[in-house]
Scaffold this active site. Sequence first.
Site, mmCIF file in Angstrom:
data_model
loop_
_atom_site.group_PDB
_atom_site.id
_atom_site.type_symbol
_atom_site.label_atom_id
_atom_site.label_comp_id
_atom_site.label_asym_id
_atom_site.label_seq_id
_atom_site.Cartn_x
_atom_site.Cartn_y
_atom_site.Cartn_z
ATOM 1 N N ASP A 149 0.830 -1.204 0.000
ATOM 2 C CA ASP A 149 0.000 0.000 0.000
ATOM 3 C C ASP A 149 0.868 1.260 0.000
ATOM 4 O OD1 ASP A 149 -1.992 1.837 0.401
ATOM 5 O OD2 ASP A 149 -2.877 0.826 2.126
ATOM 6 N N ASP A 220 -10.661 3.911 -1.610
ATOM 7 C CA ASP A 220 -11.288 2.876 -0.759
ATOM 8 C C ASP A 220 -12.795 2.761 -0.960
ATOM 9 O OD1 ASP A 220 -8.739 2.754 0.175
ATOM 10 O OD2 ASP A 220 -9.261 2.955 2.284
HETATM 11 C C1 GLA Z 1 -5.596 2.098 2.768
HETATM 12 C C2 GLA Z 1 -6.068 0.949 1.885
HETATM 13 C C3 GLA Z 1 -7.091 0.123 2.638
HETATM 14 C C4 GLA Z 1 -6.466 -0.407 3.921
HETATM 15 C C5 GLA Z 1 -5.920 0.739 4.766
HETATM 16 C C6 GLA Z 1 -5.114 0.228 5.938
HETATM 17 O O1 GLA Z 1 -6.617 2.998 3.027
HETATM 18 O O2 GLA Z 1 -6.608 1.451 0.687
HETATM 19 O O3 GLA Z 1 -7.548 -0.942 1.825
HETATM 20 O O4 GLA Z 1 -5.438 -1.309 3.591
HETATM 21 O O5 GLA Z 1 -5.083 1.586 3.989
HETATM 22 O O6 GLA Z 1 -4.507 1.240 6.691
#
Ligand code: GLA
Length: 403
Positions: A149, A220
């Site tokens: 990420d 998200d």
């Molecule tokens: C980001 C990602 C999510 C999750 C969070 C965790 O927002 O897009 O899917 O993994 O981080 O902190």
Amino acid sequence: MRFFVLSAAALAIGALTAQSQTPVTSRVAQTPPVGWNSWNYFADKVTDQNIRDSADQIVSTGMKDAGYIFVNIDDTWEGERDANGVLHTNSKFPDMKALADYVHSKGLKIGIYSSPGPKTCGGYEGSLGHEEQDAKMYAAWGIDYLKYDLCGFIPDVMMKQAPNDHAAQMRIMIAAYDKMNKALKATGRPIVFSFCQYGWDSVWEWAPSVGGNLWRTTGDITPDWDRMYAILSQQEGLEKYAGPGHWNDPDMLEVGNGKLSLSENRVHFSMWAMLAAPLLAGNDLPHMKPEIKAILTNKDVIAIDQDRLGKQAARIYSDGEVEVWSRHLSGGALAVAVINVGSDRYSTHPFHLNLHKLGLGDSQTGKDLWTGKAVTLTQNQPLELPSHDILLVRIDAPKALAK
Ligand code: GLA
């Protein structure tokens, strides 16, 4: 700009060469990954026990038999690095190797999460400067899947090293993903590599060349219709980038979470299957309601997702607030989805199905994948669909429109 194009091409060629030397046995994600991830329900509260309980439930509910194999730990498992740079788990995860062994003992696979930056999105320790060390540790634990990420890498590396230079920032980001790609490959363990950088910089164009088996195409998801539908709409046009070993990822499932009604859950699950998306459930498995289990374990719908051709659905047309999507399947079969995306029951009423626009002749027989019954679809047939509901039909022997 020109320099960037050249260097991206060089990166891509280098990575492709590495890939063609990879033994066939270590090629992963030939169909989209199916499993469960801790984030959408547990978020930063997830513990070792939640992961064990979820693994147990995947087996006892029949989800494993339906194809759910990955149990993925998202952010917030990380502790501190010691003087040798070794990253330790925090107190919520006392022994990651033991946890991985437990998940494996159930016949399941285990995934983990990190960031190319110094910090993850949750502010935990990332892999910057420790990529090889972390990859080796994941392999030693028996990890089968890594979600990587971007997060802390943006402010701490991209913006610091190349302020206001988007092309340079992109180059730095691609190199960071390739660094972990090479570190994972060097372990010799087959590990699914999931990119999470929110669909920036046309990730679908370059991710496969630096080892991406799947890549997030958006920000998200949240468990409500508007966000789910916005993400679905953003997938239009990306279908050409998906295929065996490399998938668009419109984010994890929210089936069973938040404000989604039963029919909205059906639309969400059906369309993620049509999109050949990873099917990573994110609900509270020990407390799953029977009607949610019925959606998540619909084997006919999962078979659409897992079809070995790996062809992602395209939106063929819309009439008012009704959309028609189709997906080509192996053996010449076709899946057709008709969705009433309007919030008013009568928004497009009556809706007449136009089979010709799908390249189909006047009458088709198939299976309604939510009732399990045989259906006949005819040209201009009036269809009544409640608001936010879907008709999903598999046609095994479609009859083409005569030319
Ligand atoms: C980001 C990602 C999510 C999750 C969070 C965790 O927002 O897009 O899917 O993994 O981080 O902190």
